[in-house]
Scaffold this active site. Structure first.
Site, short mmCIF file in Angstrom:
data_model
loop_
_atom_site.label_atom_id
_atom_site.label_comp_id
_atom_site.label_asym_id
_atom_site.label_seq_id
_atom_site.Cartn_x
_atom_site.Cartn_y
_atom_site.Cartn_z
CB SER A 119 -0.96 -0.06 1.20
OG SER A 119 -2.02 0.86 1.07
CG ASP A 224 -7.10 -3.75 -2.94
OD1 ASP A 224 -7.83 -3.07 -2.17
OD2 ASP A 224 -5.86 -3.64 -2.98
CG HIS A 252 -5.60 -2.98 0.71
ND1 HIS A 252 -5.13 -2.46 -0.48
CD2 HIS A 252 -5.03 -2.22 1.70
CE1 HIS A 252 -4.34 -1.44 -0.25
NE2 HIS A 252 -4.25 -1.27 1.06
#
Length: 271
Positions: A119, A224, A252
């Protein structure tokens, strides 16, 4: 390695390999890190937003091959155990994190290393590699995006209020920060990343992507909910020689949910 003058301790992982932990003074702050393994290939793990060694990379610290790799994970400034200082989000906070990450590895004595970024950590890793092409061997990034668009801002606004998150999602962060500080810092992150909308084309790190020279693997979970697939395709398009691996059931946190598959994929790519 733990240098003289650092506060360090030893604990044990579930596989019986020692984990060194300590704080290293870097760029005016004391960064908390953990280190495990004894392999020649050094690998730095970069957490996501508000993330830390404790919350983000348990299965990797435990199970990445300790004979082949030396694995380091750190809490970025203002996150986890790298407090104080309190976290803030100036427009260059990804570049600041990238410099901290590289300078931490230098301080720990690693001349060259690979980076795994989840991320926010993926954007940080890409910036670090673009600015330090002679230091970074390889990159794996997942759940990352190089720019902000209206759809992204809507997704972030939808999760701004952490009181609406499930207890299971809140718990790890509340254990690190406490409920009040977690909510406050998360809102500050939402405000901080929204600032990129005002940059040309909403760029977070688009200008850095053509400068990434090292082999790069982009992983994307097709389920995601936070990062639409077009962001992964954008990264692959603009990073020369990179490749994309899709995980059909991945969300995610695919590296936690499918840790064995993820770790094997990463080990094969790094070798």
């Amino acid at each position: 390695m733990v240098e003289e003058g650092q506060r360090a301790e030893k604990n044990r992982s579930n596989r019986g390999s020692s984990v060194a932990s300590g704080r290293q003074h870097v760029n005016g702050v004391n960064l908390y890190y953990e280190q495990t393994g004894r392999g020649k290939h050094a690998v730095l793990l970069l957490p996501g937003a508000l993330g830390s060694t404790r919350t983000d990379f348990g299965p990797q610290m435990k199970s990445l091959d300790k004979e082949r790799f030396t694995v380091v994970c750190f809490d970025p400034r203002g996150y986890g155990k790298s407090r104080p200082p309190a976290r803030d989000f100036p427009i260059d906070f990804y570049e600041r994190d990238a410099k901290d990450a590289v300078d931490l590895m230098k301080a720990l004595g690693f001349g060259k290393f690979s980076m795994l970024g989840w991320s926010d950590g993926g954007m940080t890793a890409l910036i670090a590699a673009a600015k330090n092409p002679d230091l970074v061997n390889k990159i794996v990034a997942w759940g990352s995006n190089a720019y902000i668009c209206k759809q992204d801002l809507e997704l972030y606004e939808a999760v701004r209020d952490v009181s609406r998150w499930s207890a299971k999602m809140r718990q790890p962060m509340e254990e690190v920060y406490g409920a009040e500080l977690f909510a406050k810092t998360w809102e500050a992150w939402v405000d901080g990343i929204a600032k990129f909308e005002n940059r040309p084309e909403g760029s977070i790190c688009m200008e850095f992507l053509p400068l990434v020279r090292c082999p790069t693997l982009i992983i994307h979970g097709e389920k995601d909910p936070m990062v639409p697939a077009f962001h992964a395709h954008c990264l692959v398009k603009h990073i020369k020689g990179s490749r994309l691996h899709l995980m059909p059931e991945g969300k995610h946190n695919l590296h936690l949910r499918f840790a064995d598959e993820f770790n094997k994929l990463v080990e094969d790519f790094l070798e």
